[in-house]
Design a protein around this motif. Structure first.
Motif, PDB file in Angstrom:
ATOM      1  N   GLU B 743       0.821  -1.201   0.000  1.00 52.42           N
ATOM      2  CA  GLU B 743       0.000   0.000   0.000  1.00 52.42           C
ATOM      3  C   GLU B 743       0.858   1.255   0.000  1.00 52.42           C
ATOM      4  O   GLU B 743       0.565   2.228  -0.696  1.00 52.42           O
ATOM      5  CB  GLU B 743      -0.911  -0.012   1.238  1.00 52.42           C
ATOM      6  CG  GLU B 743      -2.177   0.755   1.037  1.00 52.42           C
ATOM      7  CD  GLU B 743      -3.132   0.546   2.204  1.00 52.42           C
ATOM      8  OE1 GLU B 743      -3.289  -0.622   2.629  1.00 52.42           O
ATOM      9  OE2 GLU B 743      -3.684   1.540   2.677  1.00 52.42           O
ATOM     10  N   LEU B 744       1.946   1.206   0.768  1.00 50.76           N
ATOM     11  CA  LEU B 744       2.837   2.362   0.795  1.00 50.76           C
ATOM     12  C   LEU B 744       3.595   2.485  -0.515  1.00 50.76           C
ATOM     13  O   LEU B 744       3.683   3.550  -1.122  1.00 50.76           O
ATOM     14  CB  LEU B 744       3.824   2.241   1.964  1.00 50.76           C
ATOM     15  CG  LEU B 744       4.934   3.287   1.986  1.00 50.76           C
ATOM     16  CD1 LEU B 744       4.363   4.681   2.198  1.00 50.76           C
ATOM     17  CD2 LEU B 744       5.947   2.967   3.089  1.00 50.76           C
ATOM     18  N   LYS B 746       3.113   1.431  -3.527  1.00 47.78           N
ATOM     19  CA  LYS B 746       2.475   1.660  -4.828  1.00 47.78           C
ATOM     20  C   LYS B 746       2.314   3.152  -5.140  1.00 47.78           C
ATOM     21  O   LYS B 746       2.204   3.533  -6.291  1.00 47.78           O
ATOM     22  CB  LYS B 746       1.126   0.921  -4.913  1.00 47.78           C
ATOM     23  CG  LYS B 746       0.019   1.495  -4.057  1.00 47.78           C
ATOM     24  CD  LYS B 746      -1.231   0.619  -4.206  1.00 47.78           C
ATOM     25  CE  LYS B 746      -2.329   1.110  -3.260  1.00 47.78           C
ATOM     26  NZ  LYS B 746      -3.413   0.141  -3.125  1.00 47.78           N
ATOM     27  N   THR B 747       2.366   3.978  -4.075  1.00 47.70           N
ATOM     28  CA  THR B 747       2.264   5.421  -4.315  1.00 47.70           C
ATOM     29  C   THR B 747       3.611   6.023  -4.701  1.00 47.70           C
ATOM     30  O   THR B 747       3.686   7.184  -5.073  1.00 47.70           O
ATOM     31  CB  THR B 747       1.771   6.134  -3.046  1.00 47.70           C
ATOM     32  OG1 THR B 747       2.738   5.912  -2.000  1.00 47.70           O
ATOM     33  CG2 THR B 747       0.414   5.616  -2.610  1.00 47.70           C
ATOM     34  N   LEU B 748       4.677   5.232  -4.599  1.00 50.31           N
ATOM     35  CA  LEU B 748       6.014   5.816  -4.752  1.00 50.31           C
ATOM     36  C   LEU B 748       6.798   5.288  -5.950  1.00 50.31           C
ATOM     37  O   LEU B 748       7.922   5.701  -6.194  1.00 50.31           O
ATOM     38  CB  LEU B 748       6.835   5.564  -3.476  1.00 50.31           C
ATOM     39  CG  LEU B 748       6.224   6.114  -2.184  1.00 50.31           C
ATOM     40  CD1 LEU B 748       7.001   5.623  -0.976  1.00 50.31           C
ATOM     41  CD2 LEU B 748       6.188   7.636  -2.220  1.00 50.31           C
ATOM     42  N   THR B 749       6.222   4.325  -6.677  1.00 53.90           N
ATOM     43  CA  THR B 749       6.970   3.768  -7.805  1.00 53.90           C
ATOM     44  C   THR B 749       6.043   3.562  -9.001  1.00 53.90           C
ATOM     45  O   THR B 749       4.816   3.471  -8.849  1.00 53.90           O
ATOM     46  CB  THR B 749       7.624   2.423  -7.429  1.00 53.90           C
ATOM     47  OG1 THR B 749       8.266   1.893  -8.580  1.00 53.90           O
ATOM     48  CG2 THR B 749       6.597   1.418  -6.917  1.00 53.90           C
ATOM     49  N   ASP B 750       6.688   3.490 -10.184  1.00 53.06           N
ATOM     50  CA  ASP B 750       5.915   3.255 -11.388  1.00 53.06           C
ATOM     51  C   ASP B 750       5.749   1.760 -11.678  1.00 53.06           C
ATOM     52  O   ASP B 750       5.149   1.369 -12.659  1.00 53.06           O
ATOM     53  CB  ASP B 750       6.576   3.955 -12.580  1.00 53.06           C
ATOM     54  CG  ASP B 750       8.000   3.489 -12.798  1.00 53.06           C
ATOM     55  OD1 ASP B 750       8.522   2.738 -11.927  1.00 53.06           O
ATOM     56  OD2 ASP B 750       8.601   3.857 -13.820  1.00 53.06           O
ATOM     57  N   ASP B 752       4.171  -1.819 -11.463  1.00 55.54           N
ATOM     58  CA  ASP B 752       2.856  -2.361 -11.140  1.00 55.54           C
ATOM     59  C   ASP B 752       3.019  -3.422 -10.055  1.00 55.54           C
ATOM     60  O   ASP B 752       3.660  -4.448 -10.264  1.00 55.54           O
ATOM     61  CB  ASP B 752       2.238  -2.975 -12.405  1.00 55.54           C
ATOM     62  CG  ASP B 752       0.885  -3.607 -12.106  1.00 55.54           C
ATOM     63  OD1 ASP B 752       0.415  -3.543 -10.932  1.00 55.54           O
ATOM     64  OD2 ASP B 752       0.291  -4.167 -13.047  1.00 55.54           O
ATOM     65  N   THR B 801      12.016   9.167   1.893  1.00 51.46           N
ATOM     66  CA  THR B 801      10.682   9.195   1.308  1.00 51.46           C
ATOM     67  C   THR B 801       9.805   8.107   1.928  1.00 51.46           C
ATOM     68  O   THR B 801       8.657   8.347   2.288  1.00 51.46           O
ATOM     69  CB  THR B 801      10.777   9.002  -0.219  1.00 51.46           C
ATOM     70  OG1 THR B 801      11.688   9.967  -0.726  1.00 51.46           O
ATOM     71  CG2 THR B 801       9.420   9.145  -0.883  1.00 51.46           C
ATOM     72  N   ALA B 805       6.573   8.988   4.071  1.00 48.20           N
ATOM     73  CA  ALA B 805       5.270   8.544   3.591  1.00 48.20           C
ATOM     74  C   ALA B 805       4.712   7.422   4.464  1.00 48.20           C
ATOM     75  O   ALA B 805       3.496   7.240   4.562  1.00 48.20           O
ATOM     76  CB  ALA B 805       5.388   8.080   2.146  1.00 48.20           C
TER      77      ALA B 805
END
Lengths: 88, 969
Positions: B743-744, B746-750, B752, B801, B805
């Motif tokens: 969950e954390l 997925k907001t920080l990397t491209d 999938d 980061t 986050a």
């Protein structure tokens, strides 16, 4: 401390090298005794041994013929001479 | 100062500077430049010490750093060699090895019992009855040894220097100075070393009054001091010879490790004792010792002298005594028809009685020499039927020399006995090693100078690859300077061969009679040459005696090699700073700023846990719980990271690792287990496939360099087309672990991150914080987790980061200890902790990692095929009852069955997930399969019961690391 004369990098103190031991090829398809001999026995009597030395700073492998009695390096051997195959 | 002479031309003392000191509480004085012994002797003290075994009175013997019976003790140091140690202002000295005072040593009566203490006495006397041995041992230890060590010492660091030269010349006497000069004049870069505070060697004491030496001395010293190519190391001794001319030069301020290209030994000779009754009385000394006393320190060694000689040098010493105003009572020459030179003629001309063909049968006196008994000597022994007594307080011994050939032996030179010179001389010297001067048999001044030049030319020719034809025997003398048998027997004994160890002639005879008649055996049984002087004045006579007993030649008898160091060396000169490279991950400063307790892991520092030491256990628990219930982040940059590229990449990994790596699908990883030829586990990690010809392998922190070496060796041995890149330093890595990690992240990397496109054990490349990263789904701690491998310079930003986050998920950094607990709950093995130097994969409970059938070869396979059915141990899980609060079980505690060792605990920790202690133990088979209860012996010796169980302890199905938390719940 000993020095090693190297045709590539000149004279270097032995502390820069890892001694990896005699060049040995693992026997393939052999009986148990031969395999145990390969695993556990080493040539200990004074003689000219073909040895591997690894130069840590450069990552270069040296194959040397060294007289273990006089500590004299007799020759630096081409890697290709000690290659072996393993079962595919 | 009754014994101080008038000014001597070459004296070392500075009469303008008085030095006061005390000896046994008595205030005394000497001059700057005095040694301790010379200052004491100048004050009338001829008794300088007590002997090791019998506590006999002893005085000066050599004045050449071999006087081990004249050892002193100050507040800070012990076993100070009085014969060479410079006197310092205010030093308070005592004698070593003395019970009470030196003059009234309460142990002096031990000598009366000498006949009950034959050679080998200690080996034979005290071992029966056995229970009394501790008593005897304590008694012997009280008496044995020399000085007392001050255990209240302060740390001393001495600098270490490194130096290089073309040619090292050891010894700055006539031949050494000449050799150095000749080499320097030919352009060589020369180091000249001498143990004395001043150069000159025997020129300055033996030839101090010799007119022919005057001009040579001044010219040589001046040129040597001023030559640009010569570096002079005074007061330094060459402590030993090591391979490729690596020679430590030890001086008062520390050690210089010198690398030379060649060495000339101009080390000279060491004067040897004559053996006769009471040859150890104070007042009996080497002729060269008296010459040193007179010319260096201007101290008179006595008032009325007798000289015992077997060479010209004895007559030179006799002349020197007379020059110093000492009455010369007689010269006793062991030879009956000697060919003696002009010095002997001068002695005769002065009307001194010369007893030819005579020896000293015995010396007499209680604490000091009072008279000698002269008797006819036939080359083998004295005839005691007719004794002439001569009153004297000084007897000089000038009967022969032994070469200072220690360095030559260490350099593997071959030496042999020369019947002309009656001395051991170099025969074959190895490449780069030369000898000149008296050690090479050149004795007259002309011979020594010529030999020095020859040796320098030979050394230079060798350095420059030129031919050199001069023989090393060219300038040797043609007459003996040593007597082949300067030994006289006496029914009452006390004719000492070795003064260090109080060995008499009969001790060696008895040792040989008992069968110890080989040079190495007689040395060890009798301890000849094993004292502090290492046989410098006893070995030669020892060899002569053994050769005579066996009826063999000296060569056949052989000699022992004196090993480094040449003199005892203070430990502070050897002790170095501990140079230990420390490797830091890019995040180390962050860890330290956030309260991490660091621990060593190989060369690295890693956070053990974050928190105060007094809350260690709670901190570890909190960190582990954060990973299980939410989110944790650990720095794993210390892992080895190796890129494997090329068409043969999969062949390489198949050959090196046990499991088949060629079948890994692109984008997936596999456990990578490394064993050696004998099948023993040496490392583990993962292998990931990034492309057809591109793999990425990890290794454990401490084995990373060795794993890289093994891979590179295999590339070479098999001639593979593979390129290896060691990314251990250029990539940092961290493991984001816990049910909330996806969950954390997925907001920080491209990348999938969905389970379908990035499953467990997958590897993906993408970007984070603008940097190229690799993400790996790992399961070491048993939760959903991602290892993030990123360029070192961007890793801190990524770490920040994630921490920022992750704050809303209560992310917590965790250390090595929490990771150990978490992996233990999963039953994962740590190589080197749960395995040792004998553990194979079957014993580590990993038979699944050994595909004996599907792979035809990998390193160690033949051994593992044999070991599979011969397993003797197995790693087994165990747990303690819930709520156990007894004595702690620790790693390495033994498992006991029926009073015997049946295994050991390899890991143990309190599991927060299970609420009890869990662990791994290596258990003997079949115990590992059968036992229901096991007993571990804890520190107090009592046994603690525990029950074996299956692993993993936690989440046996592995659901938590393979799926979403929602799916698990």
């Amino acid at each position: 401390m000993k020095l090693l004369d190297c045709p590539l990098i000149g004279r270097r103190p032995i502390s820069e090298f890892d001694y990896v031991g005699e060049v040995r090829k693992p026997p393939v398809d052999c009986d148990t005794e031969t395999w145990a001999g390969f695993v556990f026995n080493r040539q200990g009597a004074p003689s000219v041994l073909r040895e591997r030395w690894y130069h840590r700073p450069t990552g270069y492998w040296f194959i040397l013929d060294r007289d273990t009695l006089t500590d004299e390096v007799k020759a630096i051997v081409d890697h290709r001479e000690v290659r072996y195959d393993i079962p595919a | 100062m009754t014994y101080r002479l008038d000014q001597q031309p070459l004296e070392w003392i500075d009469r303008g500077r008085t030095v006061t000191f005390s000896f046994e509480g008595k205030s005394l004085s000497g001059f700057a430049g005095d040694s301790i012994s010379s200052a004491l002797m100048a004050s009338g003290h001829s008794l300088l010490g007590r002997s090791f075994k019998y506590h006999r009175p002893r005085g000066a013997l050599t004045l050449a750093n071999h006087d081990v019976n004249a050892l002193f003790q100050s507040a800070h140091a012990t076993n100070i060699r009085g014969d060479v140690e410079p006197l310092t202002e205010g030093i308070e000295l005592k004698a070593c090895n003395v019970n009470g005072s030196l003059a009234n040593d309460r142990d002096r009566f031990i000598g009366l019992f000498a006949r009950f203490m034959p050679v080998g006495f200690y080996y034979k006397a005290f071992h029966r009855p056995k229970k009394l041995f501790p008593f005897w041992e304590r008694k012997i230890r009280e008496k044995a040894g020399l000085g007392r060590v001050n255990t209240d010492w302060t740390e001393q660091r001495t600098p270490k220097r490194y130096d290089f030269c073309e040619l090292l010349v050891v010894g700055a006497g006539a031949s050494g100075m000449q050799a150095a000069l000749t080499a320097a004049e030919a352009g060589a870069d020369v180091v000249l070393v001498d143990e004395n505070p001043h150069i000159g060697g025997s020129l300055d004491y033996q030839l101090a009054n010799e007119p022919a030496a005057t001009g040579v001395r001044a010219a040589l010293k001046d040129k040597v001091r001023n030559h640009a190519n010569i570096r002079l190391f005074e007061q330094h001794y060459a402590a030993g010879w090591y391979t490729d001319h690596y020679i430590p030069l030890v001086g008062p301020k520390g050690i210089t490790k010198l690398r030379a290209e060649g060495m000339i030994c101009a080390t000279g000779v060491m004067e040897q004792t004559a053996v006769f009754r009471n040859n150890d009385l104070p007042g009996v000394m080497m002729a060269s010792a008296a010459q040193r006393l007179i010319s260096r320190y201007a101290v008179s060694p006595g008032h009325r002298a007798v000289v015992l000689c077997a060479n010209d040098e004895g007559y030179r010493a006799a002349l020197d005594l007379m020059e110093a105003g000492i009455e010369l009572a007689a010269v006793v020459d062991l030879e009956s028809t000697p060919q003696r030179g002009s010095w002997a003629q001068q002695v005769t001309d002065k009307g001194v009685p010369v007893y030819r063909g005579c020896g000293i049968y015995a010396a007499q006196g209680s604490r000091h020499l009072q008279s000698v008994q002269v008797a006819a000597f036939n080359g083998k022994d004295c005839d005691p039927s007719e004794l002439t007594a001569i009153d004297c307080d000084l007897l000089l011994m000038s009967v022969g020399w032994a070469p200072a050939s220690q360095l030559l032996y260490q350099a593997k030179g071959k030496l042999g006995y020369d019947d002309t010179l009656q001395q051991i001389l170099p025969r074959e010297l190895p490449a780069g090693i030369h000898a000149c001067g008296r050690v090479n048999g050149a004795f007259t001044l002309e011979q020594r100078l010529a030999d020095g030049k020859r040796a320098a030319r030979a050394a230079l020719a060798e350095l420059r690859g030129e031919l050199h034809a001069e023989s090393q025997t060219l300038h040797r003398d043609r007459q003996a300077h040593s007597h082949p048998w300067p030994i006289v027997s006496h029914p009452a004994g006390k004719n000492f061969v070795d003064m260090d160890e109080d060995l008499q002639l009969k001790d060696l005879v008895n040792a040989a009679k008992e069968g110890f008649d080989n040079i190495e055996l007689i040395k060890r049984f009798s301890t000849i040459g094993m004292g502090p002087s290492q046989g410098k004045h006893s070995n030669m006579n020892g060899i002569r005696i053994l050769a005579a007993i066996r009826g063999q030649s000296i060569d056949k008898t052989g000699s022992t090699t004196a090993r480094p160091m040449f003199h005892p060396i203070p430990v502070s000169a050897l002790a170095g700073r501990r140079f230990r490279p420390e490797r830091r991950t890019p995040m180390q400063e962050w860890h330290e700023a956030h309260g991490a307790r660091m621990m060593e892991a190989g060369h690295w520092q890693r956070p053990e846990y974050y928190g105060q030491p007094e809350e260690r256990e709670q901190a570890i628990l909190r960190e582990a719980q954060a990973v299980r219930s939410g989110l944790g982040l650990i720095d794993v940059s210390t892992l080895g990271k190796i890129e494997v590229l090329g068409p043969d990449a999969s062949r390489l990994l198949d050959a090196v690792y046990t499991m088949k790596m060629s079948t890994i699908r692109q984008g997936m990883t596999r456990y990578a287990l490394l064993v050696d030829d004998s099948g023993v586990i040496i490392d583990d990690g993962i292998a990931a496939r990034l492309g057809e010809d591109r793999f990425y392998v990890s290794a454990t922190t401490s084995h990373a360099a060795a794993t890289f070496r093994i891979l590179s060796q295999t590339v070479m041995d098999l001639g593979l087309d593979v390129r290896l890149v060691n990314l251990t330093d250029s990539l940092a890595a961290m493991n984001l672990a816990g049910p909330l990690s996806r969950e954390l992240l997925k907001t920080l990397t491209d990348v999938d991150l969905s389970e379908e496109s990035f499953p467990y054990l997958g590897i993906r490349e993408g970007t984070m914080c603008g940097a190229k990263v690799r993400l790996i789904r790992v399961g070491f701690v048993g939760e959903l987790g991602y290892e993030i491998h990123a360029p070192a310079h961007k890793s801190m930003e990524i770490w920040h980061t994630l921490m920022r986050a992750g704050a809303r998920y209560n992310i917590r950094p965790f250390g090595v200890e929490a990771q150990r607990v978490l992996r233990l709950e999963k039953g994962h093995v740590i190589v080197g902790q749960d395995t040792d130097g004998l553990t194979n994969p079957f014993e580590a409970n990993m038979p699944w990692a050994v595909p004996l059938k599907s792979k035809s070869w990998f390193t160690g396979k033949p051994s593992l095929a044999l070991l599979k059915e011969r397993c003797q141990r197995r790693l087994t899980g165990f747990m303690l009852p819930q709520g156990y609060s007894g004595e702690r079980i620790k790693e390495c505690h033994l498992v006991i069955k029926d009073g015997d060792i049946a295994g050991r605990v390899t890991s143990i920790a309190y599991s927060p997930a299970l609420g009890r202690y869990i662990g791994l133990a290596m258990l003997d088979l079949p115990l590992a399969n059968e036992a229901k209860t096991l007993h571990v012996r804890v520190d107090s010796g009592s046994l603690v019961a525990m029950s074996p169980c299956k692993t993993p302890f936690y989440d046996a199905d592995g659901k938590r690391q393979t799926a979403d938390l929602t799916e698990v719940a």
